[in-house]
Scaffold this motif. Structure first.
Motif, PDB file in Angstrom:
ATOM      1  N   PRO A 234     -13.303   6.649  -4.491  1.00 59.67           N
ATOM      2  CA  PRO A 234     -12.656   5.402  -4.057  1.00 59.67           C
ATOM      3  C   PRO A 234     -13.355   4.804  -2.836  1.00 59.67           C
ATOM      4  CG  PRO A 234     -11.301   7.318  -3.509  1.00 59.67           C
ATOM      5  CD  PRO A 234     -12.392   7.813  -4.394  1.00 59.67           C
ATOM      6  N   SER A 235     -13.501   3.493  -2.861  1.00 61.59           N
ATOM      7  CA  SER A 235     -14.191   2.782  -1.793  1.00 61.59           C
ATOM      8  C   SER A 235     -13.193   2.060  -0.897  1.00 61.59           C
ATOM      9  CB  SER A 235     -15.172   1.766  -2.407  1.00 61.59           C
ATOM     10  OG  SER A 235     -15.577   0.808  -1.455  1.00 61.59           O
ATOM     11  N   MET A 236     -13.382   2.189   0.394  1.00 61.54           N
ATOM     12  CA  MET A 236     -12.529   1.496   1.347  1.00 61.54           C
ATOM     13  C   MET A 236     -12.696  -0.022   1.218  1.00 61.54           C
ATOM     14  SD  MET A 236     -10.378   2.399   3.856  1.00 61.54           S
ATOM     15  CE  MET A 236     -10.963   3.899   4.652  1.00 61.54           C
ATOM     16  N   LEU A 237     -13.922  -0.474   0.989  1.00 64.96           N
ATOM     17  CA  LEU A 237     -14.195  -1.902   0.888  1.00 64.96           C
ATOM     18  C   LEU A 237     -13.526  -2.498  -0.351  1.00 64.96           C
ATOM     19  CD1 LEU A 237     -15.680  -4.435   1.845  1.00 64.96           C
ATOM     20  CD2 LEU A 237     -17.677  -3.670   0.528  1.00 64.96           C
ATOM     21  N   VAL A 238     -13.685  -1.833  -1.510  1.00 60.29           N
ATOM     22  CA  VAL A 238     -13.085  -2.340  -2.741  1.00 60.29           C
ATOM     23  C   VAL A 238     -11.565  -2.323  -2.640  1.00 60.29           C
ATOM     24  CG1 VAL A 238     -12.831  -1.948  -5.221  1.00 60.29           C
ATOM     25  CG2 VAL A 238     -15.063  -1.637  -4.134  1.00 60.29           C
ATOM     26  N   THR A 239     -11.014  -1.254  -2.102  1.00 61.05           N
ATOM     27  CA  THR A 239      -9.561  -1.145  -1.966  1.00 61.05           C
ATOM     28  C   THR A 239      -9.020  -2.244  -1.056  1.00 61.05           C
ATOM     29  OG1 THR A 239      -9.776   1.254  -2.206  1.00 61.05           O
ATOM     30  CG2 THR A 239      -7.670   0.427  -1.411  1.00 61.05           C
ATOM     31  N   HIS A 240      -9.741  -2.524   0.020  1.00 59.38           N
ATOM     32  CA  HIS A 240      -9.324  -3.600   0.931  1.00 59.38           C
ATOM     33  C   HIS A 240      -9.336  -4.944   0.210  1.00 59.38           C
ATOM     34  CE1 HIS A 240      -9.431  -6.433   4.294  1.00 59.38           C
ATOM     35  NE2 HIS A 240      -8.945  -5.461   5.045  1.00 59.38           N
ATOM     36  N   THR A 241     -10.354  -5.173  -0.601  1.00 58.08           N
ATOM     37  CA  THR A 241     -10.445  -6.423  -1.356  1.00 58.08           C
ATOM     38  C   THR A 241      -9.273  -6.572  -2.322  1.00 58.08           C
ATOM     39  OG1 THR A 241     -12.869  -6.373  -1.210  1.00 58.08           O
ATOM     40  CG2 THR A 241     -11.887  -7.775  -2.911  1.00 58.08           C
ATOM     41  N   VAL A 242      -8.923  -5.474  -2.997  1.00 54.87           N
ATOM     42  CA  VAL A 242      -7.829  -5.503  -3.971  1.00 54.87           C
ATOM     43  C   VAL A 242      -6.499  -5.808  -3.291  1.00 54.87           C
ATOM     44  CG1 VAL A 242      -6.475  -4.104  -5.569  1.00 54.87           C
ATOM     45  CG2 VAL A 242      -8.977  -3.983  -5.621  1.00 54.87           C
TER      46      VAL A 242
ATOM     47  N   SER B 280      -5.924  -7.145  -0.403  1.00 59.55           N
ATOM     48  CA  SER B 280      -5.860  -8.410   0.323  1.00 59.55           C
ATOM     49  C   SER B 280      -5.171  -9.479  -0.506  1.00 59.55           C
ATOM     50  CB  SER B 280      -7.272  -8.868   0.706  1.00 59.55           C
ATOM     51  OG  SER B 280      -7.842  -7.985   1.663  1.00 59.55           O
ATOM     52  N   THR B 281      -5.006  -9.218  -1.803  1.00 64.24           N
ATOM     53  CA  THR B 281      -4.250 -10.132  -2.670  1.00 64.24           C
ATOM     54  C   THR B 281      -2.848 -10.357  -2.132  1.00 64.24           C
ATOM     55  OG1 THR B 281      -5.464  -9.324  -4.597  1.00 64.24           O
ATOM     56  CG2 THR B 281      -3.411 -10.499  -5.035  1.00 64.24           C
ATOM     57  N   PHE B 282      -2.281  -9.347  -1.489  1.00 69.20           N
ATOM     58  CA  PHE B 282      -0.882  -9.397  -1.079  1.00 69.20           C
ATOM     59  C   PHE B 282      -0.678  -9.902   0.347  1.00 69.20           C
ATOM     60  CE2 PHE B 282      -1.416  -5.788  -4.042  1.00 69.20           C
ATOM     61  CZ  PHE B 282      -0.698  -6.303  -5.111  1.00 69.20           C
ATOM     62  N   GLY B 283      -1.741  -9.998   1.136  1.00 69.99           N
ATOM     63  CA  GLY B 283      -1.583 -10.469   2.501  1.00 69.99           C
ATOM     64  C   GLY B 283      -2.616  -9.862   3.433  1.00 69.99           C
ATOM     65  N   LYS B 284      -2.520 -10.221   4.705  1.00 68.38           N
ATOM     66  CA  LYS B 284      -3.467  -9.737   5.695  1.00 68.38           C
ATOM     67  C   LYS B 284      -3.184  -8.278   6.029  1.00 68.38           C
ATOM     68  CE  LYS B 284      -5.567 -10.943  10.132  1.00 68.38           C
ATOM     69  NZ  LYS B 284      -5.518 -11.850  11.309  1.00 68.38           N
ATOM     70  N   ILE B 285      -4.236  -7.464   5.982  1.00 71.18           N
ATOM     71  CA  ILE B 285      -4.110  -6.021   6.169  1.00 71.18           C
ATOM     72  C   ILE B 285      -4.408  -5.648   7.614  1.00 71.18           C
ATOM     73  CG2 ILE B 285      -5.102  -3.792   5.515  1.00 71.18           C
ATOM     74  CD1 ILE B 285      -5.621  -4.970   2.741  1.00 71.18           C
ATOM     75  N   ARG B 286      -3.560  -4.795   8.156  1.00 68.37           N
ATOM     76  CA  ARG B 286      -3.780  -4.277   9.505  1.00 68.37           C
ATOM     77  C   ARG B 286      -4.573  -2.971   9.462  1.00 68.37           C
ATOM     78  NH1 ARG B 286      -1.122  -4.741  14.442  1.00 68.37           N
ATOM     79  NH2 ARG B 286       0.455  -6.065  13.474  1.00 68.37           N
ATOM     80  N   ASN B 287      -4.153  -2.041   8.615  1.00 74.58           N
ATOM     81  CA  ASN B 287      -4.799  -0.734   8.491  1.00 74.58           C
ATOM     82  C   ASN B 287      -4.846  -0.334   7.029  1.00 74.58           C
ATOM     83  OD1 ASN B 287      -5.399   0.238  11.256  1.00 74.58           O
ATOM     84  ND2 ASN B 287      -3.182   0.067  11.526  1.00 74.58           N
TER      85      ASN B 287
ATOM     86  N   HIS C 164       5.735  -8.168   7.827  1.00 76.20           N
ATOM     87  CA  HIS C 164       6.730  -7.514   6.978  1.00 76.20           C
ATOM     88  C   HIS C 164       6.917  -8.276   5.667  1.00 76.20           C
ATOM     89  CE1 HIS C 164      10.420  -5.580   5.657  1.00 76.20           C
ATOM     90  NE2 HIS C 164      10.982  -6.768   5.580  1.00 76.20           N
ATOM     91  N   ARG C 165       6.816  -9.595   5.701  1.00 69.15           N
ATOM     92  CA  ARG C 165       6.993 -10.396   4.492  1.00 69.15           C
ATOM     93  C   ARG C 165       5.948 -10.049   3.435  1.00 69.15           C
ATOM     94  NH1 ARG C 165      10.473 -12.219   1.382  1.00 69.15           N
ATOM     95  NH2 ARG C 165      11.649 -12.623   3.303  1.00 69.15           N
ATOM     96  N   ASP C 166       4.686  -9.823   3.863  1.00 66.31           N
ATOM     97  CA  ASP C 166       3.639  -9.425   2.919  1.00 66.31           C
ATOM     98  C   ASP C 166       3.922  -8.045   2.340  1.00 66.31           C
ATOM     99  OD1 ASP C 166       2.342 -11.813   3.345  1.00 66.31           O
ATOM    100  OD2 ASP C 166       1.040 -11.012   4.918  1.00 66.31           O
ATOM    101  N   PHE C 167       4.372  -7.136   3.206  1.00 66.04           N
ATOM    102  CA  PHE C 167       4.763  -5.802   2.729  1.00 66.04           C
ATOM    103  C   PHE C 167       5.886  -5.919   1.698  1.00 66.04           C
ATOM    104  CE2 PHE C 167       8.416  -3.007   3.306  1.00 66.04           C
ATOM    105  CZ  PHE C 167       7.922  -1.785   2.882  1.00 66.04           C
ATOM    106  N   TYR C 168       6.874  -6.730   1.996  1.00 67.29           N
ATOM    107  CA  TYR C 168       8.041  -6.901   1.131  1.00 67.29           C
ATOM    108  C   TYR C 168       7.620  -7.418  -0.251  1.00 67.29           C
ATOM    109  CZ  TYR C 168      12.645  -8.671  -0.373  1.00 67.29           C
ATOM    110  OH  TYR C 168      13.802  -8.915  -1.070  1.00 67.29           O
ATOM    111  N   ASN C 169       6.825  -8.475  -0.275  1.00 63.61           N
ATOM    112  CA  ASN C 169       6.394  -9.062  -1.540  1.00 63.61           C
ATOM    113  C   ASN C 169       5.503  -8.098  -2.331  1.00 63.61           C
ATOM    114  OD1 ASN C 169       7.758 -11.490  -1.141  1.00 63.61           O
ATOM    115  ND2 ASN C 169       6.036 -12.410  -0.052  1.00 63.61           N
TER     116      ASN C 169
END
Length: 361
Positions: free
Chosen positions: A206-214, A216-223, A258-263
């Protein structure tokens, strides 16, 4: 039915969501079941999985008016059935209902917002009805009788998880604070095929870059954290084989809002992951993190940074530092060092000269 470029808030529970890297989230209803013997003789005899499959498929067709392919029914026997007690289960499994189009009676552009609420309630009521009909039902397999216990998996019950985190943050004095209110923001996914979030022609890991791209569909990622997960199916059964390392991965993602997490959690619940060009559907597990994963990771990283470089060798483990064995202060080398320091110390040498002069005089 696809939902390209639609806001997550407007996605109905029976719609497919296409995300990055050729991945799609396909709706389905998954039910977990446990098989208990109804007769003493059934408790010690190996259950016939194929006969049970045919019985459940026929029940779904006649009583629920739905068709379930054999591949969407998974049954596993427990080991050592003869050593179990009379009431212990002899098998467990799951079934997935993927054809849910019959629940949608109107097109999306007809009173959309109202339809989503109605459709959501209709979906949950129908799912609860299926559980009610199948729970505690008896199955007769050529004289051997069994009873099923059926339930919706916790990772598919969004409303249940929402209630749990509201109770948790209402009574627990921990977690992240958002504007004076504690709310969850981290999702944990297990059972995602590693190669689906890997870099093609580079590695199957598993790639950190690919996972981040996937995600990011749901919102801005912190970690974000992604690791291989070999804990899948460790409750081995008679049909289980050796676990192949690295097939699945565990993903932990923390969102800025939290809204991005919720959705994201709402969309991930009750869906399977599918890769373009593949017939496989991955039934992952998803939940929310309440243990402060990234906060604990940062604390551990700071703790490790305090350890001297000499102590971070291959034998270092994440545990309390051990004291080195106590060395005697009376070794020959130590004694010589102390004598050398006393003889060459200018202040002490001057004091000794003054004492000697006073005695002579």
């Amino acid at each position: 039915m696809s939902s390209d470029f639609l806001p997550l808030e407007t996605l109905s529970p029976i719609e497919t969501l296409e995300i990055e890297n050729g991945l799609s989230l396909v709706p389905r209803v998954k039910l977990n079941f446990t098989v208990h013997p109804s007769l003493p003789s059934s408790a010690t005899k190996p259950i016939d999985e194929w006969k049970l499959k045919r019985s459940l498929i026929e029940f779904a067709k006649t009583s629920l008016s739905i068709t379930i392919p054999a591949d969407d029914l998974e049954i596993r026997r427990f080991k050592d059935v003869k050593k179990r007690k009379r009431d212990d289960p002899v098998a467990h499994g799951s079934l997935s209902i993927r054809d849910l189009g019959f629940l949608n009676s109107k097109k999306r552009n007809e009173e959309e917002s109202e339809d989503l609420k109605i459709l959501g309630k209709k979906f949950r009521d129908w799912r609860d009805t299926v559980v009610e009909k199948m729970d505690q039902m008896e199955v007769n397999l050529q004289g051997e009788k069994y009873r099923l216990s059926v339930a919706v998996p916790e990772s598919d019950d969004f409303e249940g998880m929402k209630k749990l985190w509201e109770e948790f943050y209402a009574f627990a004095n921990k977690g992240y604070v958002r504007g004076g209110k504690q709310e969850p923001d981290t999702i944990v996914m297990k059972g995602v095929p590693s190669r689906w979030v890997a870099e093609p022609r580079v590695s199957s890991k598993p790639s950190m870059l690919v996972t981040h791209t996937v995600f990011s569909t749901f919102g801005k990622i912190r970690n974000l954290n992604v690791t291989e997960d070999d804990d899948q199916d460790k409750d081995a059964d008679e049909n289980g084989g050796d676990i192949i390392s690295g097939l699945h991965c565990k993903i932990v993602v923390q969102f800025e809002k939290h809204r991005d997490f919720y959705n994201a959690l709402k969309v991930l619940c009750g869906r399977s992951l599918q890769k373009q060009g593949s017939r496989l559907k991955a039934d992952y597990e998803v939940t929310w993190a309440k243990d402060g994963f990234f906060r604990n990771s940062r604390s551990q990283a700071r703790e490790n940074s305090r350890v001297p470089a000499a102590g971070r060798g291959q034998h270092y483990r994440n545990e309390a530092p051990r004291h080195e064995p106590h060395l005697s202060q009376f070794t020959a080398d130590d004694t010589r060092r102390k004598r050398f320091k006393v003889r060459t110390h200018p202040t002490l040498f001057l004091a000794m000269l003054l004492v000697l002069q006073s005695k002579i005089s």
